[in-house]
Design a protein around this motif. Structure first.
Motif, PDB file in Angstrom:
ATOM      1  N   VAL A  46       0.849  -1.185   0.000  1.00 28.77           N
ATOM      2  CA  VAL A  46       0.000   0.000   0.000  1.00 28.77           C
ATOM      3  C   VAL A  46       0.887   1.238   0.000  1.00 28.77           C
ATOM      4  O   VAL A  46       1.698   1.428   0.916  1.00 28.77           O
ATOM      5  CB  VAL A  46      -0.942   0.037   1.215  1.00 28.77           C
ATOM      6  CG1 VAL A  46      -1.741   1.337   1.231  1.00 28.77           C
ATOM      7  CG2 VAL A  46      -1.880  -1.165   1.209  1.00 28.77           C
ATOM      8  N   ALA A  47       0.759   2.051  -1.034  1.00 32.47           N
ATOM      9  CA  ALA A  47       1.438   3.345  -1.070  1.00 32.47           C
ATOM     10  C   ALA A  47       0.559   4.356  -0.348  1.00 32.47           C
ATOM     11  O   ALA A  47      -0.638   4.464  -0.617  1.00 32.47           O
ATOM     12  CB  ALA A  47       1.681   3.770  -2.511  1.00 32.47           C
ATOM     13  N   LEU A 145      16.309  -3.600   0.075  1.00 30.25           N
ATOM     14  CA  LEU A 145      15.784  -4.076   1.352  1.00 30.25           C
ATOM     15  C   LEU A 145      14.359  -4.606   1.189  1.00 30.25           C
ATOM     16  O   LEU A 145      14.043  -5.716   1.637  1.00 30.25           O
ATOM     17  CB  LEU A 145      15.793  -2.950   2.382  1.00 30.25           C
ATOM     18  CG  LEU A 145      15.087  -3.258   3.705  1.00 30.25           C
ATOM     19  CD1 LEU A 145      15.836  -4.335   4.474  1.00 30.25           C
ATOM     20  CD2 LEU A 145      14.949  -1.975   4.546  1.00 30.25           C
ATOM     21  N   ALA A 146      13.501  -3.834   0.556  1.00 32.84           N
ATOM     22  CA  ALA A 146      12.096  -4.221   0.429  1.00 32.84           C
ATOM     23  C   ALA A 146      11.935  -5.504  -0.375  1.00 32.84           C
ATOM     24  O   ALA A 146      11.150  -6.387  -0.006  1.00 32.84           O
ATOM     25  CB  ALA A 146      11.295  -3.083  -0.207  1.00 32.84           C
ATOM     26  N   THR A 147      12.658  -5.618  -1.469  1.00 34.65           N
ATOM     27  CA  THR A 147      12.516  -6.827  -2.289  1.00 34.65           C
ATOM     28  C   THR A 147      13.052  -8.054  -1.565  1.00 34.65           C
ATOM     29  O   THR A 147      12.484  -9.144  -1.668  1.00 34.65           O
ATOM     30  CB  THR A 147      13.232  -6.653  -3.641  1.00 34.65           C
ATOM     31  OG1 THR A 147      14.600  -6.267  -3.429  1.00 34.65           O
ATOM     32  CG2 THR A 147      12.548  -5.592  -4.488  1.00 34.65           C
ATOM     33  N   GLN A 148      14.116  -7.884  -0.797  1.00 35.88           N
ATOM     34  CA  GLN A 148      14.664  -9.012  -0.034  1.00 35.88           C
ATOM     35  C   GLN A 148      13.720  -9.429   1.085  1.00 35.88           C
ATOM     36  O   GLN A 148      13.544 -10.620   1.360  1.00 35.88           O
ATOM     37  CB  GLN A 148      16.034  -8.638   0.533  1.00 35.88           C
ATOM     38  CG  GLN A 148      17.116  -8.531  -0.521  1.00 35.88           C
ATOM     39  CD  GLN A 148      18.378  -7.876   0.019  1.00 35.88           C
ATOM     40  OE1 GLN A 148      18.564  -7.764   1.229  1.00 35.88           O
ATOM     41  NE2 GLN A 148      19.250  -7.443  -0.876  1.00 35.88           N
ATOM     42  N   VAL A 149      13.101  -8.454   1.743  1.00 37.25           N
ATOM     43  CA  VAL A 149      12.147  -8.773   2.808  1.00 37.25           C
ATOM     44  C   VAL A 149      10.953  -9.521   2.238  1.00 37.25           C
ATOM     45  O   VAL A 149      10.441 -10.464   2.850  1.00 37.25           O
ATOM     46  CB  VAL A 149      11.688  -7.490   3.537  1.00 37.25           C
ATOM     47  CG1 VAL A 149      10.547  -7.807   4.508  1.00 37.25           C
ATOM     48  CG2 VAL A 149      12.845  -6.859   4.303  1.00 37.25           C
ATOM     49  N   THR A 173      10.375   3.593  -8.873  1.00 37.78           N
ATOM     50  CA  THR A 173      11.376   2.536  -9.007  1.00 37.78           C
ATOM     51  C   THR A 173      11.124   1.412  -8.010  1.00 37.78           C
ATOM     52  O   THR A 173      11.192   0.225  -8.348  1.00 37.78           O
ATOM     53  CB  THR A 173      12.788   3.104  -8.807  1.00 37.78           C
ATOM     54  OG1 THR A 173      13.043   4.099  -9.804  1.00 37.78           O
ATOM     55  CG2 THR A 173      13.836   2.008  -8.933  1.00 37.78           C
ATOM     56  N   LEU A 174      10.833   1.781  -6.775  1.00 37.11           N
ATOM     57  CA  LEU A 174      10.552   0.783  -5.746  1.00 37.11           C
ATOM     58  C   LEU A 174       9.286   0.001  -6.078  1.00 37.11           C
ATOM     59  O   LEU A 174       9.256  -1.233  -5.972  1.00 37.11           O
ATOM     60  CB  LEU A 174      10.418   1.470  -4.385  1.00 37.11           C
ATOM     61  CG  LEU A 174       9.993   0.601  -3.201  1.00 37.11           C
ATOM     62  CD1 LEU A 174      10.904  -0.604  -3.029  1.00 37.11           C
ATOM     63  CD2 LEU A 174       9.969   1.439  -1.924  1.00 37.11           C
ATOM     64  N   LEU A 178       8.855  -4.113  -6.847  1.00 39.21           N
ATOM     65  CA  LEU A 178       7.966  -4.966  -6.061  1.00 39.21           C
ATOM     66  C   LEU A 178       6.870  -5.594  -6.913  1.00 39.21           C
ATOM     67  O   LEU A 178       6.329  -6.638  -6.557  1.00 39.21           O
ATOM     68  CB  LEU A 178       7.333  -4.151  -4.930  1.00 39.21           C
ATOM     69  CG  LEU A 178       8.293  -3.707  -3.820  1.00 39.21           C
ATOM     70  CD1 LEU A 178       7.592  -2.720  -2.893  1.00 39.21           C
ATOM     71  CD2 LEU A 178       8.792  -4.913  -3.035  1.00 39.21           C
ATOM     72  N   ARG A 179       6.546  -4.958  -8.018  1.00 36.77           N
ATOM     73  CA  ARG A 179       5.442  -5.427  -8.865  1.00 36.77           C
ATOM     74  C   ARG A 179       5.671  -6.854  -9.355  1.00 36.77           C
ATOM     75  O   ARG A 179       4.736  -7.633  -9.500  1.00 36.77           O
ATOM     76  CB  ARG A 179       5.266  -4.472 -10.040  1.00 36.77           C
ATOM     77  CG  ARG A 179       3.976  -4.663 -10.829  1.00 36.77           C
ATOM     78  CD  ARG A 179       3.776  -3.525 -11.807  1.00 36.77           C
ATOM     79  NE  ARG A 179       3.587  -2.259 -11.118  1.00 36.77           N
ATOM     80  CZ  ARG A 179       4.190  -1.125 -11.442  1.00 36.77           C
ATOM     81  NH1 ARG A 179       5.071  -1.091 -12.423  1.00 36.77           N
ATOM     82  NH2 ARG A 179       3.928  -0.012 -10.765  1.00 36.77           N
TER      83      ARG A 179
END
Length: 218
Positions: A46-47, A145-149, A173-174, A178-179
């Protein structure tokens, strides 16, 4: 906003509310319910955006975090990106969660929380305008970090990406990274308070603090 997050009403100081000020936080019931509903449904990412200073951090910490806890979801907020290990120790101690051991990979640590918590983990990445802006060269790589989590956390992981609306374009980009890894996504904006809401908050803050306040004067 309170002094160091202590109770004192929405306009009690200049620091945002944190989890300790949840009982004194009010005025955003609908917005908290919407975020909780999105995260409890199909939205894995959620953005969350609004103008600077509207109250995103207070809502996330004092509103959303307790709402998620009632569903058994652990919520960890990262709001600083210069020393991630120190940030995680500070935030998890605030919530009573065992901190990472020295040198532990942050994604592995957060993934472990997602797998072990009853309702999974909601990782809240706050103040992303600082981490994704043009001056973020020496800060944590938030996209990595987000993609690894996501890889470590599995299906019970949810992400909230909180950013000032003036910097919203820096989030692309982030979100693109994640998409490819998660399905459901959503975007929501925190509106400014309406005049009637401000009046109600002022009156409730006065009553809560014991300050004499004639109803209707707000």
């Amino acid at each position: 906003m309170t002094d160091a997050g202590a109770p004192g009403g929405l306009f009690g100081g200049f620091a945002p509310f944190d989890e300790r000020g949840a009982e004194a936080f009010f005025g955003r019931t609908d917005e908290v319910a919407l975020l909780d509903q999105l995260l409890g449904g199909d939205a894995h990412v959620v953005a969350f955006t609004a103008a600077s200073g509207v109250g995103k951090t207070s809502l996330l910490r004092a509103g959303l975090t307790p709402a998620l806890a009632r569903r058994g979801v652990a919520a960890v907020t990262i709001g600083g990106y210069r020393d991630l290990e120190r940030e995680l120790v500070r935030e998890t101690s605030r919530l009573g969660i065992a901190p990472p051991v020295p040198g532990q990979d942050p994604a592995d640590y957060l993934g472990g929380i997602a797998r072990e918590a009853k309702g999974g983990l909601c990782l809240i990445l706050d103040h992303l305008e600082e981490a994704l802006g043009p001056g973020a060269g020496d800060l944590v790589d938030v996209t990595a970090l987000a993609t690894q989590v996501v890889d470590e956390g599995g299906p019970l992981l949810r992400l909230v990406l909180s950013i000032d609306e003036a910097a919203f374009a820096h989030l692309e980009t982030l979100r693109t990274a994640l998409r490819a890894k998660v399905g459901g996504r959503a975007t929501t904006t925190l509106p400014l308070f309406k005049e009637a809401q401000v009046g109600d908050i002022l009156e409730r803050s006065a009553v809560q603090s014991g300050t004499p306040f004639e109803k209707g004067l707000a």
